[in-house]
Scaffold this motif. Structure first.
Motif, PDB file in Angstrom:
ATOM      1  N   PRO A  63     -26.044 -43.730 -26.543  1.00 57.57           N
ATOM      2  CA  PRO A  63     -25.368 -43.692 -27.796  1.00 57.57           C
ATOM      3  C   PRO A  63     -25.022 -45.262 -28.315  1.00 57.57           C
ATOM      4  O   PRO A  63     -25.310 -46.162 -27.785  1.00 57.57           O
ATOM      5  N   SER A  64     -24.945 -45.158 -29.613  1.00 61.99           N
ATOM      6  CA  SER A  64     -24.620 -46.763 -30.405  1.00 61.99           C
ATOM      7  C   SER A  64     -23.062 -47.055 -30.116  1.00 61.99           C
ATOM      8  O   SER A  64     -22.924 -48.301 -30.460  1.00 61.99           O
ATOM      9  N   ARG A  65     -22.338 -46.003 -29.849  1.00 57.58           N
ATOM     10  CA  ARG A  65     -21.051 -46.367 -29.435  1.00 57.58           C
ATOM     11  C   ARG A  65     -20.474 -45.360 -28.477  1.00 57.58           C
ATOM     12  O   ARG A  65     -21.122 -44.164 -28.252  1.00 57.58           O
ATOM     13  N   PRO A 104     -20.314 -53.131 -34.298  1.00 55.17           N
ATOM     14  CA  PRO A 104     -21.080 -53.225 -35.890  1.00 55.17           C
ATOM     15  C   PRO A 104     -20.637 -54.700 -36.022  1.00 55.17           C
ATOM     16  O   PRO A 104     -21.169 -55.426 -36.828  1.00 55.17           O
ATOM     17  N   GLY A 105     -19.508 -54.934 -35.860  1.00 56.49           N
ATOM     18  CA  GLY A 105     -18.698 -56.330 -36.351  1.00 56.49           C
ATOM     19  C   GLY A 105     -19.094 -57.507 -35.365  1.00 56.49           C
ATOM     20  O   GLY A 105     -18.704 -58.841 -35.733  1.00 56.49           O
ATOM     21  N   GLY A 106     -19.930 -57.262 -34.400  1.00 55.62           N
ATOM     22  CA  GLY A 106     -20.119 -58.488 -33.450  1.00 55.62           C
ATOM     23  C   GLY A 106     -19.430 -57.950 -32.003  1.00 55.62           C
ATOM     24  O   GLY A 106     -18.485 -57.372 -31.868  1.00 55.62           O
TER      25      GLY A 106
END
Length: 95
Positions: free
Chosen positions: A73-75, A36-38
């Protein structure tokens, strides 16, 4: 392995397919996902693949799957997301 020529999240490696050559094939591989933070998570996640519509991209060409769907999944360790088309334009094949 295949790559869409873009970011590291477009590189799918370590792919295993089942029913290759059937009307549709299912596969699994590994892919990098954005944090999420790059940047990217250090651990790749499992991506699920569906190759669909076995046919010819052009008359006389080799057999090929014309559509590819995926979900991942996104993570790392997260829930698997919805199925999406590899091509951003659903009306376009991956030929």
């Amino acid at each position: 392995m295949f790559h869409n020529g873009g970011a590291p999240s477009g590189l799918v490696s370590d792919i295993r397919w089942t029913r290759w050559g059937a009307d549709r094939s299912h596969g699994w591989g590994k892919i990098a996902v954005y944090k999420p933070g790059g940047g990217y998570y250090s651990r790749r996640v499992r991506i699920e693949l569906r190759a669909l519509d076995l046919g010819h991209c052009r008359p006389g060409s080799r057999l090929a799957y014309k559509f590819l769907r995926y979900r991942n999944p996104s993570r790392p360790g997260g829930p698997v997301g919805d199925w999406r088309y590899w091509s951003k334009d659903r009306s376009r094949s991956i030929c």
